[in-house]
Design an enzyme around this catalytic site. Structure first.
Site, short mmCIF file in Angstrom:
data_model
loop_
_atom_site.label_atom_id
_atom_site.label_comp_id
_atom_site.label_asym_id
_atom_site.label_seq_id
_atom_site.Cartn_x
_atom_site.Cartn_y
_atom_site.Cartn_z
N ASN A 46 0.84 -1.19 0.00
CA ASN A 46 0.00 0.00 0.00
C ASN A 46 0.88 1.25 0.00
O ASN A 46 1.96 1.28 0.61
CB ASN A 46 -1.02 0.02 1.15
CG ASN A 46 -0.44 -0.26 2.51
OD1 ASN A 46 0.60 -0.90 2.64
ND2 ASN A 46 -1.11 0.21 3.55
N GLU A 59 -3.07 -4.58 -3.18
CA GLU A 59 -3.64 -5.47 -4.21
C GLU A 59 -3.58 -4.79 -5.57
O GLU A 59 -3.15 -5.36 -6.58
CB GLU A 59 -5.10 -5.81 -3.89
CG GLU A 59 -5.29 -6.69 -2.68
CD GLU A 59 -5.39 -5.92 -1.37
OE1 GLU A 59 -4.87 -4.78 -1.29
OE2 GLU A 59 -5.99 -6.45 -0.43
N CYS A 93 -10.70 -3.13 -4.31
CA CYS A 93 -9.73 -4.11 -4.82
C CYS A 93 -10.43 -5.37 -5.31
O CYS A 93 -9.99 -5.97 -6.31
CB CYS A 93 -8.70 -4.45 -3.75
SG CYS A 93 -7.58 -3.06 -3.48
O1 LIG Z 1 -6.70 -5.35 1.82
C1 LIG Z 1 -6.26 -4.22 2.09
C2 LIG Z 1 -6.81 -3.41 3.11
C3 LIG Z 1 -6.25 -2.16 3.35
N1 LIG Z 1 -5.16 -1.74 2.63
C4 LIG Z 1 -4.50 -0.46 2.96
C5 LIG Z 1 -5.16 0.82 2.53
C6 LIG Z 1 -4.61 1.78 3.55
O2 LIG Z 1 -3.29 2.19 3.17
C7 LIG Z 1 -4.46 0.94 4.82
C8 LIG Z 1 -5.61 1.10 5.81
O3 LIG Z 1 -6.84 0.91 5.19
O4 LIG Z 1 -4.39 -0.39 4.38
C9 LIG Z 1 -4.61 -2.53 1.63
O5 LIG Z 1 -3.61 -2.17 1.01
N2 LIG Z 1 -5.21 -3.72 1.39
ZN LIG Z 2 -8.10 -2.24 -1.47
#
Ligand SMILES: O=c1ccn([C@H]2C[C@H](O)[C@@H](CO)O2)c(=O)[nH]1
Ligand SMILES: [Zn+2]
Length: 142
Positions: A46, A59, A93
């Site tokens: 992320n 994702e 996602c």
């Molecule tokens: O499946 C997930 C759930 C959350 N996030 C990220 C988005 C944000 O940066 C942080 C909190 O929501 O986590 C992801 O990357 N994938």
């Molecule tokens: Zn997501």
């Protein structure tokens, strides 16, 4: 599509990707590894933004990395979060995963304890809106 799924390898790579997460606002690092039907694995983390809505999930970043490498078909996706609770993909996602994965594709979540839970994409997003609907609408018009 008959790609062998090495779950241990996908978990390792998802964990490594989470170490690169840029999550200064949520402090919730996420890593994802996806297996393409070519047999190659792609990863994403992320990437948050000071304008919070500009954040992209692990994702979608993994899928973007694979698409720019020329991949279009995938066999499995693994999410890693360093917490007890296993994290499934968010709604946005799930929609993006549905663009490239088949309904029976395994989508899994793992954690720092080595636990792994797996769903099919159809369980996470039943009756998904996919490109086939656009093709049908084009046919009706022309
Ligand atoms: O499946 C997930 C759930 C959350 N996030 C990220 C988005 C944000 O940066 C942080 C909190 O929501 O986590 C992801 O990357 N994938
Ligand atoms: Zn997501």
């Amino acid at each position: 599509m008959n790609t062998t799924i090495d779950w241990a390898q996908l978990q390792l790579q998802a964990k490594a990707a989470s170490d690169q997460a840029y999550a200064p606002y949520s402090h919730f690092p996420v890593g994802v590894a996806i297996l393409a039907s070519s047999g190659r694995i792609y990863t994403g983390c992320n990437v948050e933004n000071a304008s919070y809505g500009g954040t992209t999930c692990a994702e979608r970043n993994a899928i973007a990395a694979a698409v720019v490498a020329g991949e279009r078909q995938f066999a499995a996706l693994v999410v890693y979060t360093p917490q007890d609770k296993l994290t499934p993909p968010c709604g946005i996602c799930r929609q993006v995963i549905a663009e490239f994965f088949t309904p029976d594709s395994p989508v899994a979540s793992c954690n720092h304890l080595g636990a792994l839970q797996s769903w099919t994409l159809a369980e996470l997003l039943p009756d998904a809106f996919t490109p086939t609907y656009l093709a049908a609408s084009t046919k009706v018009k022309s």
